[in-house]
Design an enzyme around this catalytic site. Structure first.
Site, PDB file in Angstrom:
ATOM      1  N   LYS A 118      -7.481 -11.957  -2.862  1.00  0.00           N
ATOM      2  CA  LYS A 118      -6.471 -11.215  -3.624  1.00  0.00           C
ATOM      3  C   LYS A 118      -6.598 -11.447  -5.120  1.00  0.00           C
ATOM      4  O   LYS A 118      -6.331 -10.545  -5.917  1.00  0.00           O
ATOM      5  CB  LYS A 118      -5.054 -11.571  -3.150  1.00  0.00           C
ATOM      6  N   LYS A 201     -10.634  -5.067   7.455  1.00  0.00           N
ATOM      7  CA  LYS A 201      -9.456  -4.938   8.325  1.00  0.00           C
ATOM      8  C   LYS A 201      -8.567  -3.793   7.843  1.00  0.00           C
ATOM      9  O   LYS A 201      -8.566  -3.462   6.652  1.00  0.00           O
ATOM     10  CB  LYS A 201      -8.688  -6.263   8.420  1.00  0.00           C
ATOM     11  N   LYS A 204      -2.522  -2.613   4.395  1.00  0.00           N
ATOM     12  CA  LYS A 204      -1.531  -1.823   3.660  1.00  0.00           C
ATOM     13  C   LYS A 204      -2.047  -1.469   2.270  1.00  0.00           C
ATOM     14  O   LYS A 204      -1.647  -0.481   1.680  1.00  0.00           O
ATOM     15  CB  LYS A 204      -0.252  -2.644   3.459  1.00  0.00           C
TER      16      LYS A 204
END
Ligand code: TYM
Length: 339
Positions: A118, A201, A204
């Site tokens: 991230k 994966k 969102k």
């Protein structure tokens, strides 16, 4: 009287209110919770303090929080039987997070792959909250002395850290205060992959909406997304063997099996002589059947917040009661003034 094994268990899990709830969240987590609640005491949290670790979510947090609550209930979580609440409404989470951070070596946090993913190249500018995110997650779980945590595969490393932190605290104060929480990572869809790229994966935050089935998608959108989902030029597989080299196919078979509650072997046997077009049609029908039920129930719940909000208010009262008792005990163990 001794508690039975089931009575002694306490399940805790949560979802971040960051929008775009998708099939991965449902199959990897929420669907399993619906089964677990039948036998075990459960606490389901909407982890809004985690959601503010990335700046882009901050102005939609209230809307997204209600949306997650609606998704829980629409998926079949019973709000009377279980506690459903919002993390920021129980101050114990932040308080315990600080205490646990004093028992978490920085070396442990440096190993966390989610932070590396991230924060990207710009680690120096990443927020401290993003770095210490897994300590807050440990606090969520341990605040209630939870024993089991059902999550998708991507949370495994965070769960291992929570176990280490629980043990570090117990060791330091020579107590048996925190249970060492067990991850529950089960089913055929513990890691649902992107529909566009089987090595990533379903997420969102993927900029491509085509990469995921959102719980809010309508039938047409689902049909199109599944039709366009990446496959390859080879025929439908005849066994599980070699499927690791065909991640997109493996993913579609896993999604199908998870929705059908059967094994991937059974799915393969069922579609063996069929082509992908046919399989995809059947798969989209299956997804539409499940998702449209959830999404229409969500729309109903979101039309008038009164019921939803009352669930969350009651939930935070119930959660707070447990949290306060445990924090009190914890302060005594540490030896804080007034405890
Ligand atoms: P979050 O909000 O990213 O995801 C919520 C749940 O969905 C699972 N999940 C998936 N499962 C299968 N395939 C996927 N592609 C997929 N994407 C997401 C996640 O594993 C998760 O179970 N850190 C957590 C939230 C959290 C939490 C906690 C969870 C905070 N505190 C305490 C359990 C206990 C997270 O970011 O989830």
């Amino acid at each position: 009287m001794e508690k039975s094994e089931e009575e002694a268990k306490l399940i805790f899990s949560g979802v971040q209110p960051t929008g775009n709830l998708h099939l991965g969240n449902y199959l990897g987590a929420i669907k399993n919770w619906v089964e677990l609640q039948k036998k075990t005491k459960c606490i389901f949290c909407i982890v809004d303090l985690h959601a503010i670790t990335t700046q882009d979510n901050q102005n939609r947090i209230l809307k997204n929080t209600r949306e997650v609550a609606a998704a829980y209930i629409a998926s079949g979580i019973d709000p009377k039987k279980n506690i459903i609440f919002v993390q920021s409404n129980v101050t114990g989470h932040s308080e315990l997070s600080w205490i646990l951070s004093c028992h978490t070596p920085i070396g442990w946090l440096n190993r966390m792959t989610q932070f590396k993913d991230k924060a990207g190249k710009n680690k120096e500018r990443a927020a401290l909250g993003l770095y210490s995110y897994p300590v807050l997650m440990a606090a969520d779980i341990l605040l209630y002395k939870s024993t089991h945590v059902p999550v998708g595969e991507d949370q495994k490393q965070h769960l291992e850290l929570s176990r280490d932190i629980a043990q570090a605290f117990n060791r330091y104060y020579d107590v048996n205060f925190f249970p060492v929480p067990e991850p529950i990572i089960t089913g055929n869809a513990t890691r649902v992959m992107s529909l566009k790229d089987g090595s990533k994966k379903m997420s969102k935050s993927d900029p491509s909406d085509q990469s995921r089935v959102n719980l809010s998608d309508d039938s047409e959108e689902i049909k199109k997304k599944i039709q366009k989902a990446k496959t390859d030029s080879e025929p439908f597989p005849s066994s599980l063997e070699n499927l690791d080299d065909r991640p997109e196919i493996k993913n579609l078979i896993n999604i199908f099996s998870s929705l059908k509650n059967n094994s991937p072997e059974e799915t393969i046997a069922q579609y063996l002589s069929k082509d992908f077009k046919y399989f995809k049609e059947e798969l989209s029908n299956l997804i539409i059947e499940r998702v449209s039920k959830i999404s229409s129930e969500m729309q109903k719940l979101l039309r008038d917040y009164t019921y939803l909000d009352s669930i969350l208010i009651q939930g935070s009262e119930r959660a707070n009661e447990i949290a306060e008792t445990n924090i009190k005990e914890l302060k005594k163990i540490i030896g804080f003034f007034g405890s």
